[in-house]
Motif scaffolding. Structure first.
Motif, PDB file in Angstrom:
ATOM      1  N   ASN A   1      29.067  67.915  39.045  1.00  0.00           N
ATOM      2  CA  ASN A   1      28.593  68.679  37.888  1.00  0.00           C
ATOM      3  C   ASN A   1      28.416  67.752  36.687  1.00  0.00           C
ATOM      4  OD1 ASN A   1      28.747  71.477  39.000  1.00  0.00           O
ATOM      5  ND2 ASN A   1      30.931  70.957  39.185  1.00  0.00           N
ATOM      6  N   GLU A   2      27.731  68.252  35.706  1.00  0.00           N
ATOM      7  CA  GLU A   2      27.577  67.493  34.471  1.00  0.00           C
ATOM      8  C   GLU A   2      28.957  67.192  33.894  1.00  0.00           C
ATOM      9  OE1 GLU A   2      24.961  69.383  31.701  1.00  0.00           O
ATOM     10  OE2 GLU A   2      23.519  69.963  33.256  1.00  0.00           O
ATOM     11  N   GLY A   3      29.122  65.957  33.424  1.00  0.00           N
ATOM     12  CA  GLY A   3      30.406  65.546  32.868  1.00  0.00           C
ATOM     13  C   GLY A   3      31.368  64.966  33.888  1.00  0.00           C
ATOM     14  N   ASP A   4      31.035  65.058  35.191  1.00  0.00           N
ATOM     15  CA  ASP A   4      31.925  64.528  36.229  1.00  0.00           C
ATOM     16  C   ASP A   4      31.961  62.997  36.225  1.00  0.00           C
ATOM     17  OD1 ASP A   4      32.617  67.024  37.051  1.00  0.00           O
ATOM     18  OD2 ASP A   4      31.651  66.917  39.018  1.00  0.00           O
ATOM     19  N   ILE A   5      33.082  62.467  36.683  1.00  0.00           N
ATOM     20  CA  ILE A   5      33.263  61.019  36.845  1.00  0.00           C
ATOM     21  C   ILE A   5      32.917  60.641  38.290  1.00  0.00           C
ATOM     22  CG2 ILE A   5      34.868  59.078  36.742  1.00  0.00           C
ATOM     23  CD1 ILE A   5      34.314  60.330  34.032  1.00  0.00           C
ATOM     24  N   ILE A   6      32.168  59.572  38.439  1.00  0.00           N
ATOM     25  CA  ILE A   6      31.781  59.070  39.770  1.00  0.00           C
ATOM     26  C   ILE A   6      32.144  57.581  39.835  1.00  0.00           C
ATOM     27  CG2 ILE A   6      29.840  58.645  41.356  1.00  0.00           C
ATOM     28  CD1 ILE A   6      28.401  61.003  40.061  1.00  0.00           C
ATOM     29  N   TYR A   7      32.559  57.131  41.017  1.00  0.00           N
ATOM     30  CA  TYR A   7      32.917  55.732  41.233  1.00  0.00           C
ATOM     31  C   TYR A   7      32.021  55.106  42.307  1.00  0.00           C
ATOM     32  CZ  TYR A   7      37.386  56.608  38.820  1.00  0.00           C
ATOM     33  OH  TYR A   7      38.355  56.925  37.910  1.00  0.00           O
ATOM     34  N   THR A   8      31.918  53.796  42.255  1.00  0.00           N
ATOM     35  CA  THR A   8      31.293  53.099  43.386  1.00  0.00           C
ATOM     36  C   THR A   8      32.270  53.146  44.562  1.00  0.00           C
ATOM     37  OG1 THR A   8      32.142  50.974  42.574  1.00  0.00           O
ATOM     38  CG2 THR A   8      29.880  51.556  41.978  1.00  0.00           C
ATOM     39  N   ASP A   9      31.719  53.309  45.762  1.00  0.00           N
ATOM     40  CA  ASP A   9      32.522  53.447  46.983  1.00  0.00           C
ATOM     41  C   ASP A   9      32.570  52.084  47.681  1.00  0.00           C
ATOM     42  OD1 ASP A   9      33.859  54.261  49.206  1.00  0.00           O
ATOM     43  OD2 ASP A   9      32.383  55.749  49.855  1.00  0.00           O
ATOM     44  N   ILE A  10      33.647  51.339  47.432  1.00  0.00           N
ATOM     45  CA  ILE A  10      33.720  49.940  47.881  1.00  0.00           C
ATOM     46  C   ILE A  10      34.380  49.840  49.253  1.00  0.00           C
ATOM     47  CG2 ILE A  10      34.460  47.617  47.275  1.00  0.00           C
ATOM     48  CD1 ILE A  10      34.738  48.501  44.395  1.00  0.00           C
ATOM     49  N   PRO A  11      33.723  49.204  50.233  1.00  0.00           N
ATOM     50  CA  PRO A  11      34.350  48.985  51.547  1.00  0.00           C
ATOM     51  C   PRO A  11      35.602  48.110  51.408  1.00  0.00           C
ATOM     52  CG  PRO A  11      31.981  48.551  51.634  1.00  0.00           C
ATOM     53  CD  PRO A  11      32.349  48.697  50.189  1.00  0.00           C
ATOM     54  N   GLU A  12      36.526  48.250  52.341  1.00  0.00           N
ATOM     55  CA  GLU A  12      37.787  47.519  52.264  1.00  0.00           C
ATOM     56  C   GLU A  12      37.587  46.004  52.265  1.00  0.00           C
ATOM     57  OE1 GLU A  12      42.232  47.560  54.347  1.00  0.00           O
ATOM     58  OE2 GLU A  12      40.513  48.449  55.397  1.00  0.00           O
ATOM     59  N   ASN A  13      36.670  45.508  53.117  1.00  0.00           N
ATOM     60  CA  ASN A  13      36.469  44.054  53.177  1.00  0.00           C
ATOM     61  C   ASN A  13      35.871  43.511  51.876  1.00  0.00           C
ATOM     62  OD1 ASN A  13      34.019  45.404  53.877  1.00  0.00           O
ATOM     63  ND2 ASN A  13      33.202  43.509  54.696  1.00  0.00           N
ATOM     64  N   HIS A  14      35.112  44.362  51.159  1.00  0.00           N
ATOM     65  CA  HIS A  14      34.577  43.952  49.863  1.00  0.00           C
ATOM     66  C   HIS A  14      35.690  43.892  48.815  1.00  0.00           C
ATOM     67  CE1 HIS A  14      30.005  44.797  50.503  1.00  0.00           C
ATOM     68  NE2 HIS A  14      30.600  44.420  51.627  1.00  0.00           N
ATOM     69  N   VAL A  15      36.629  44.842  48.893  1.00  0.00           N
ATOM     70  CA  VAL A  15      37.778  44.810  47.982  1.00  0.00           C
ATOM     71  C   VAL A  15      38.559  43.509  48.171  1.00  0.00           C
ATOM     72  CG1 VAL A  15      40.005  45.867  47.419  1.00  0.00           C
ATOM     73  CG2 VAL A  15      38.012  47.310  47.834  1.00  0.00           C
ATOM     74  N   ASN A  16      38.786  43.146  49.439  1.00  0.00           N
ATOM     75  CA  ASN A  16      39.528  41.915  49.731  1.00  0.00           C
ATOM     76  C   ASN A  16      38.815  40.693  49.160  1.00  0.00           C
ATOM     77  OD1 ASN A  16      41.420  43.440  51.127  1.00  0.00           O
ATOM     78  ND2 ASN A  16      40.414  43.143  53.101  1.00  0.00           N
ATOM     79  N   GLU A  17      37.486  40.632  49.319  1.00  0.00           N
ATOM     80  CA  GLU A  17      36.711  39.505  48.790  1.00  0.00           C
ATOM     81  C   GLU A  17      36.783  39.453  47.270  1.00  0.00           C
ATOM     82  OE1 GLU A  17      34.152  37.237  50.087  1.00  0.00           O
ATOM     83  OE2 GLU A  17      35.040  37.448  52.064  1.00  0.00           O
ATOM     84  N   LEU A  18      36.633  40.601  46.636  1.00  0.00           N
ATOM     85  CA  LEU A  18      36.648  40.650  45.174  1.00  0.00           C
ATOM     86  C   LEU A  18      37.979  40.172  44.611  1.00  0.00           C
ATOM     87  CD1 LEU A  18      34.874  44.102  44.629  1.00  0.00           C
ATOM     88  CD2 LEU A  18      33.978  41.871  43.956  1.00  0.00           C
ATOM     89  N   VAL A  19      39.079  40.567  45.249  1.00  0.00           N
ATOM     90  CA  VAL A  19      40.401  40.192  44.747  1.00  0.00           C
ATOM     91  C   VAL A  19      40.742  38.744  45.088  1.00  0.00           C
ATOM     92  CG1 VAL A  19      42.879  40.672  44.908  1.00  0.00           C
ATOM     93  CG2 VAL A  19      41.238  42.564  44.823  1.00  0.00           C
ATOM     94  N   ASP A  20      40.464  38.341  46.326  1.00  0.00           N
ATOM     95  CA  ASP A  20      40.867  37.006  46.782  1.00  0.00           C
ATOM     96  C   ASP A  20      40.008  35.888  46.210  1.00  0.00           C
ATOM     97  OD1 ASP A  20      42.859  38.157  48.277  1.00  0.00           O
ATOM     98  OD2 ASP A  20      41.735  38.162  50.152  1.00  0.00           O
ATOM     99  N   ARG A  21      38.698  36.136  46.061  1.00  0.00           N
ATOM    100  CA  ARG A  21      37.781  35.045  45.702  1.00  0.00           C
ATOM    101  C   ARG A  21      37.175  35.164  44.317  1.00  0.00           C
ATOM    102  NH1 ARG A  21      33.134  34.429  49.654  1.00  0.00           N
ATOM    103  NH2 ARG A  21      32.869  32.553  48.392  1.00  0.00           N
ATOM    104  N   PHE A  22      37.034  36.384  43.809  1.00  0.00           N
ATOM    105  CA  PHE A  22      36.235  36.543  42.587  1.00  0.00           C
ATOM    106  C   PHE A  22      36.970  37.217  41.431  1.00  0.00           C
ATOM    107  CE2 PHE A  22      33.173  36.506  46.131  1.00  0.00           C
ATOM    108  CZ  PHE A  22      32.371  35.445  45.736  1.00  0.00           C
ATOM    109  N   ALA A  23      38.272  37.357  41.532  1.00  0.00           N
ATOM    110  CA  ALA A  23      39.008  38.060  40.466  1.00  0.00           C
ATOM    111  C   ALA A  23      38.795  37.416  39.105  1.00  0.00           C
ATOM    112  CB  ALA A  23      40.494  38.107  40.809  1.00  0.00           C
TER     113      ALA A  23
END
Length: 363
Positions: A299-321
């Motif tokens: 609905n209008e006003g709702d919050i939406i997030y990007t849906d990040i795959p688990e392996n992408h989370v690992n890459e973002l934290v381990d290599r690009f934080a």
């Protein structure tokens, strides 16, 4: 002939001299010593020198002698009193020059060329202080063989497969090798600037490479549907959103606050212009294709997030934080926590690291 500066002692016609050469030390006899005439006596290009019997320090002189074709610029020139002494001096010069010239085919490193031994020594010293490996270091223009060596290194490591030339050129056959191999060439006549240019290039190329790798990942983004800016409810849904944190790009999958998948961003527009990234603080229009019907699924006003795959989370934290802003790290934490509600093992180690990174940033 060679041009030399006599800075100590005396040299006479007929003296036995020893100097460095590309194929080893050169032992030869002086045939002629030519001193430049005073300016007021120079009448023609063919009559610019006086042929003299001996030259005392300090003076510049042109030395004529056999076998000087492969003499190395910057080499010491020593006068020997006998053949035996000449052999001893030749061994010393060969050792001295050998310590400056580098040829190591087992090393992944730069090809470095300079106009004299002195400038070569300074250039090599500066590179070694910066822990930059060297495969070849020598005097004279870049040869075909040296260009091939650089190309070989470039296949394994393009940052080390480079050529640094101080005050020297490139042989024509070597130019063809460089053009065909993509080897990076640096030329200059200021040593520190030449080295700095190389280092700046490496840093910039590595930064671009990290950016390209980062672009392959789904990054953390948090958006809010702006009330009154629903342009199309579905197939695709088109809505106006504000970026509350992180970034969004076309192709990113989206989810609700409860983790339910909504679809994928197709396009982002800002003031009617298509853009490929939107960051924190921007208000843009996005189109979403997938299982979404505005008014039912969101609905209008709702919050939406990007849906990040688990392996992408690992890459973002381990290599690009270190490349992510504080607000993006906080949004990433929120996304992981949403995912962990339905899967308690989701990105466990990365989640712990992420909490530590955020904790350090808060201090």
């Amino acid at each position: 002939t060679i041009d030399a500066i006599i800075y100590d002692g005396v040299m006479k016609r007929g003296d036995l001299i020893v100097l460095g050469g590309f194929d080893g030390a050169i032992i030869t006899k002086v045939r002629a010593l030519l001193l430049p005439k005073p300016l007021d006596e120079m009448r023609a290009p063919t009559d610019r020198f006086n042929n003299v019997e001996e030259v005392y320090a300090a003076a510049g002189v042109k030395i004529s002698a056999p076998n000087l074709e492969k003499a190395i610029a910057g080499s010491p020139i020593l006068v020997a009193q006998s053949e035996e002494e000449a052999k001893i001096l030749a061994a010393k010069i060969a050792e001295e020059i050998g310590s400056l010239r580098i040829s190591s085919q087992d090393t992944l490193g730069l090809v470095v060329k300079a106009d004299t031994l002195g400038t070569l020594e300074a250039l090599v010293s500066m590179l070694k202080k910066r822990n930059i490996p060297i495969r070849i270091a020598d005097v004279g223009p870049l040869s075909k063989r040296e260009a091939i060596e650089a190309a070989v290194v470039s296949k394994d490591n393009r940052y080390l497969g480079a050529v640094l030339l101080f005050n020297v050129g490139v042989n024509s056959d070597a130019e063809e090798i460089l053009r065909g191999s993509g080897v990076k060439l640096f030329q200059g006549n200021i040593i520190y600037r030449l080295v700095e240019d190389y280092i700046e290039w490496v840093n910039e190329e590595k930064r671009k490479e990290r950016e390209r790798e980062l672009e392959k990942l789904v990054r953390a983004g948090k958006i809010r549907i702006i009330p009154g800016y629903v342009f199309r409810r579905s197939d695709p849904a088109i809505v106006g959103v504000e970026i509350l944190g992180g970034v969004i790009r076309p192709g990113y999958p989206l989810m609700r606050e409860d983790g339910r998948s909504l679809g994928t961003i197709m396009q982002i527009q800002d003031a009617g212009k298509t853009i490929n990234i939107a960051r924190t603080g921007m208000s843009v229009a996005i189109s979403i294709r997938g299982n979404i019907l505005v008014g039912r699924h969101v609905n209008e006003g709702d919050i939406i997030y990007t849906d990040i795959p688990e392996n992408h989370v690992n890459e973002l934290v381990d290599r690009f934080a270190q490349d992510l802003s504080n607000d993006e790290l906080l949004v990433l934490k929120e996304i992981v926590e949403i995912k962990r509600k339905s899967n308690k093992l989701f990105a466990t180690s990365s989640y712990i690291k992420l909490l530590q990174i955020i904790g350090k940033g808060a201090k």
